[in-house]
Design an enzyme around this catalytic site. Structure first.
Site, mmCIF file in Angstrom:
data_model
loop_
_atom_site.group_PDB
_atom_site.id
_atom_site.type_symbol
_atom_site.label_atom_id
_atom_site.label_comp_id
_atom_site.label_asym_id
_atom_site.label_seq_id
_atom_site.Cartn_x
_atom_site.Cartn_y
_atom_site.Cartn_z
ATOM 1 C CD GLU A 297 -2.033 23.831 -36.968
ATOM 2 O OE1 GLU A 297 -3.028 23.318 -36.426
ATOM 3 O OE2 GLU A 297 -1.443 23.309 -37.920
ATOM 4 C CB CYS B 68 -13.667 20.119 -48.721
ATOM 5 S SG CYS B 68 -15.097 20.339 -47.675
ATOM 6 C CE LYS C 110 -5.032 19.776 -34.010
ATOM 7 N NZ LYS C 110 -5.129 21.062 -34.720
ATOM 8 C CD GLU D 176 -17.297 15.295 -43.644
ATOM 9 O OE1 GLU D 176 -17.144 15.443 -44.877
ATOM 10 O OE2 GLU D 176 -18.352 14.957 -43.121
ATOM 11 C CG LEU D 177 -10.388 12.754 -45.436
ATOM 12 C CD1 LEU D 177 -9.732 11.421 -45.733
ATOM 13 C CD2 LEU D 177 -9.724 13.423 -44.252
ATOM 14 C CD GLU E 175 -9.228 20.010 -51.953
ATOM 15 O OE1 GLU E 175 -8.518 19.418 -51.117
ATOM 16 O OE2 GLU E 175 -10.428 20.250 -51.773
ATOM 17 C CD1 TRP F 191 -6.099 25.357 -42.044
ATOM 18 C CD2 TRP F 191 -7.174 26.758 -43.423
ATOM 19 N NE1 TRP F 191 -5.746 25.025 -43.337
ATOM 20 C CE2 TRP F 191 -6.389 25.882 -44.211
ATOM 21 C CE3 TRP F 191 -7.935 27.725 -44.076
ATOM 22 C CZ2 TRP F 191 -6.351 25.930 -45.594
ATOM 23 C CZ3 TRP F 191 -7.901 27.776 -45.463
ATOM 24 C CH2 TRP F 191 -7.119 26.891 -46.207
HETATM 25 P P1 NAD Z 1 -1.890 20.884 -44.314
HETATM 26 O O1 NAD Z 1 -1.417 19.589 -44.837
HETATM 27 O O2 NAD Z 1 -0.911 21.920 -43.964
HETATM 28 O O3 NAD Z 1 -2.792 20.559 -43.024
HETATM 29 C C1 NAD Z 1 -3.173 21.533 -42.128
HETATM 30 C C2 NAD Z 1 -4.400 21.141 -41.362
HETATM 31 O O4 NAD Z 1 -4.382 19.776 -40.977
HETATM 32 C C3 NAD Z 1 -4.459 21.943 -40.093
HETATM 33 O O5 NAD Z 1 -5.805 22.174 -39.740
HETATM 34 C C4 NAD Z 1 -3.781 21.025 -39.087
HETATM 35 O O6 NAD Z 1 -4.195 21.296 -37.781
HETATM 36 C C5 NAD Z 1 -4.218 19.670 -39.563
HETATM 37 N N1 NAD Z 1 -3.218 18.651 -39.331
HETATM 38 C C6 NAD Z 1 -2.025 18.518 -39.954
HETATM 39 N N2 NAD Z 1 -1.358 17.440 -39.477
HETATM 40 C C7 NAD Z 1 -2.152 16.892 -38.533
HETATM 41 C C8 NAD Z 1 -2.037 15.760 -37.688
HETATM 42 N N3 NAD Z 1 -0.972 14.931 -37.739
HETATM 43 N N4 NAD Z 1 -3.051 15.512 -36.820
HETATM 44 C C9 NAD Z 1 -4.143 16.296 -36.776
HETATM 45 N N5 NAD Z 1 -4.305 17.368 -37.561
HETATM 46 C C10 NAD Z 1 -3.338 17.663 -38.433
HETATM 47 O O7 NAD Z 1 -2.947 21.420 -45.368
HETATM 48 P P2 NAD Z 1 -3.414 22.896 -45.637
HETATM 49 O O8 NAD Z 1 -2.438 23.573 -46.511
HETATM 50 O O9 NAD Z 1 -3.757 23.599 -44.370
HETATM 51 O O10 NAD Z 1 -4.785 22.652 -46.381
HETATM 52 C C11 NAD Z 1 -4.850 22.197 -47.685
HETATM 53 C C12 NAD Z 1 -5.545 20.894 -47.803
HETATM 54 O O11 NAD Z 1 -6.334 20.662 -46.662
HETATM 55 C C13 NAD Z 1 -6.498 20.898 -48.957
HETATM 56 O O12 NAD Z 1 -6.002 20.084 -49.976
HETATM 57 C C14 NAD Z 1 -7.797 20.352 -48.426
HETATM 58 O O13 NAD Z 1 -8.075 19.118 -48.981
HETATM 59 C C15 NAD Z 1 -7.586 20.113 -46.991
HETATM 60 N N6 NAD Z 1 -8.642 20.696 -46.179
HETATM 61 C C16 NAD Z 1 -9.868 20.137 -46.246
HETATM 62 C C17 NAD Z 1 -10.885 20.678 -45.497
HETATM 63 C C18 NAD Z 1 -12.259 20.110 -45.565
HETATM 64 O O14 NAD Z 1 -13.195 20.810 -45.240
HETATM 65 N N7 NAD Z 1 -12.443 18.839 -45.936
HETATM 66 C C19 NAD Z 1 -10.651 21.778 -44.695
HETATM 67 C C20 NAD Z 1 -9.367 22.308 -44.628
HETATM 68 C C21 NAD Z 1 -8.351 21.747 -45.377
#
Ligand code: NAD
Length: 479
Positions: free
Chosen positions: A181, A287, A178, A253-254, A384, A154
């Site tokens: 959401e 990230c 996908k 890309e985590l 993070e 997102w």
């Molecule tokens: P979260 O754990 O709530 O995850 C939400 C994100 O992961 C949403 O985009 C969701 O669609 C996806 N997701 C969750 N479970 C999934 C599954 N089983 N299968 C596929 N997709 C799934 O995390 P958050 O609070 O939204 O974001 C925080 C963390 O997310 C941060 O620590 C950061 O590392 C990571 N993040 C990294 C990037 C990046 O560019 N590498 C981008 C966004 C978020």
């Protein structure tokens, strides 16, 4: 203020827009004021089965489309996005809250990434090697890996859907994507641009809904030959494990927790100015956002003071207000994480030099926050924050700074500020990270690979590596 309107949401499968018909829905909200933007229909099992079947069929056709024709469609999609850029920027500001200027910047980079991938479609080269057989031919060719399941986050939803789609299509793959959401609108608009550019039905399908159900269903299918995921490390671990069951290739890309080493020979004013601008860009939800600052003793006090003054001057507010520099946090989870991590840092002896709390009670505005004196045992030094918080610490010995920078299991981006060339080379060599910025935070350009090491993932997007990620190698030995 003009009335802003969002986009209709639907599953886009084999060229058809599917919504209603009893599909479960969930709300997409505007993080600035908490208002509901739209109801998002969730993909049913039948939708996912149809998307898989369509992706498999379309792959067989798309892989045969000559590279120059694939490129023409991709470049046409980029041009359509360019024409629609203001509408895209508006959607990004509505669903993520980012300031319009930042949204336009994201769209500029999205267009550049799509153009880059389109051009690269024409430059997928194999090679020949000398045959060991008399009159023989030994040919190494590159072929598209197959239908791809992609999952975008997102925080930069247009860029991270756009570059996945363009690279896969350039390589000759079909894709089911996908979007998050929380940000389905911009992902669908990108897909619409590809459709309007002449992409055949089924080459790109978009599914919306419950992430865990969708990822488990798609990745379990033998039709899917590649998974591309951008998001949190724990989710990446789950998806990589699912993919391993089918021996499906993955690009991950985590998360990161980027360190910044500021040496005492650095240009401190430049380091502060660029550090503050990059820390609070995307409200810290990037990230590669700089997070742990290690500053050499002699310049520590000056750096903290200047950084604090600059951070506290950032105007936080409505992304549609031209004065706003930082928009809201993107979702309630980020607010809860900020409050928890900052409280824990203070309990561990840290000091807040500016910020530290939510602004108001509606929407998700949060103060740009600077912490000092936070020990490594505090959660924020390990998890993070993915939000608008910088942690400033001092160091005296460069070996110690490098060890601290490398302490965490992440390795996405690392930065250093120094005017000493030898020091710069050493830092570039010893920092454990997929990307190193020396005297700059500039990453994400389409011509250079973007990816991490350690628990920040594997594989790259962008650069020639980003196209390679969707190709397999075939060796033909002909007698
Ligand atoms: P979260 O754990 O709530 O995850 C939400 C994100 O992961 C949403 O985009 C969701 O669609 C996806 N997701 C969750 N479970 C999934 C599954 N089983 N299968 C596929 N997709 C799934 O995390 P958050 O609070 O939204 O974001 C925080 C963390 O997310 C941060 O620590 C950061 O590392 C990571 N993040 C990294 C990037 C990046 O560019 N590498 C981008 C966004 C978020």
């Amino acid at each position: 203020m003009p009335l802003r309107h969002y986009v209709p949401l639907y599953q886009w499968i084999d060229g058809a827009r599917l919504s209603g018909d009893g599909r479960q829905t969930s709300s997409v909200t505007n993080p600035f004021d908490g208002s509901i933007l739209a109801e998002m229909p969730h993909a049913t099992d039948a939708d996912l089965a149809a998307a898989l079947e369509s992706s498999q069929r379309a792959f067989k056709q798309w892989r045969k489309v000559p590279a120059w024709e694939r490129a023409a469609i991709i470049l046409r999609a980029a041009e359509l996005i360019r024409v629609r850029i203001e509408r895209f920027a508006e959607i990004l500001t509505l669903e993520v809250g980012k300031p319009l200027a930042e949204a336009r910047m994201e769209m500029g980079l999205t267009i550049e990434s799509i153009v880059w991938a389109g051009e690269e479609a024409k430059r997928i080269y194999g090679r020949t090697v000398e045959s060991r057989l008399p009159h023989g031919r030994a040919i190494i060719s590159r072929e598209p890996i197959g239908p791809v399941a992609a999952f975008a986050p997102w925080n930069a939803p247009a860029l991270l859907t756009g570059r996945k789609i363009a690279a896969a299509l350039a390589a000759g793959c079909s894709m089911i994507i996908k979007p998050s959401e929380e940000t389905p609108g911009s992902g669908l608009m990108i897909a619409e641009a590809f459709a309007d550019a002449g992409l055949p039905a089924g080459v790109l399908n978009v599914v919306l809904g419950d992430p865990a159900h969708i990822s488990a269903t798609l990745i379990a299918s033998p039709i899917i030959r590649k998974v591309s995921f951008t998001g949190p490390t724990p989710v990446g671990q789950q998806l990589a494990a699912l993919a391993a069951r089918q021996v499906t290739a993955v690009t991950m890309e985590l998360g990161g927790h980027a360190p910044v080493i500021v040496c005492d020979d650095a240009d401190i004013d430049m380091a502060v100015e660029s550090s503050v601008a990059n820390k609070f860009f995307m409200a810290g939800a990037s990230c590669i956002s700089p997070t742990r600052f290690y500053i050499q003793d002699a310049v520590y006090d000056a750096f903290v003071e200047k950084f604090t003054v600059a951070a506290s001057a950032i105007k936080v507010g409505d992304g549609f207000d031209a004065e706003t520099v930082m928009g809201p946090l993107a979702n309630d989870r980020r607010l809860a994480a900020m409050e928890r991590l900052i409280a824990d840092a203070v309990e561990h002896g840290g000091t807040i030099t500016t910020g530290g709390k939510r602004i108001g009670n509606t929407g998700l505005l949060f103060e740009p926050t600077v912490l000092t004196g936070v020990p490594d045992t505090a959660q924020i030094m390990n998890d993070e924050p993915f939000g608008p918080v910088a942690i400033l610490s001092c160091f005296s010995d460069i070996d110690d700074a490098i060890a601290k920078a490398n302490r965490l299991p992440f390795g996405l981006a690392a930065y250093a500020f120094t005017t000493n060339t030898q020091q710069a080379q050493r830092l570039s060599g010893e920092l454990e990270s997929g990307m190193i910025g020396i005297n700059t935070y500039y990453f994400g350009m389409p011509e250079a690979p973007f990816g991490g090491v350690k628990q920040s993932g594997y594989g790259s997007e962008n650069g020639t590596e980003g196209i390679d990620a969707y190709l397999v190698t075939k060796f033909t030995n002909q007698a």
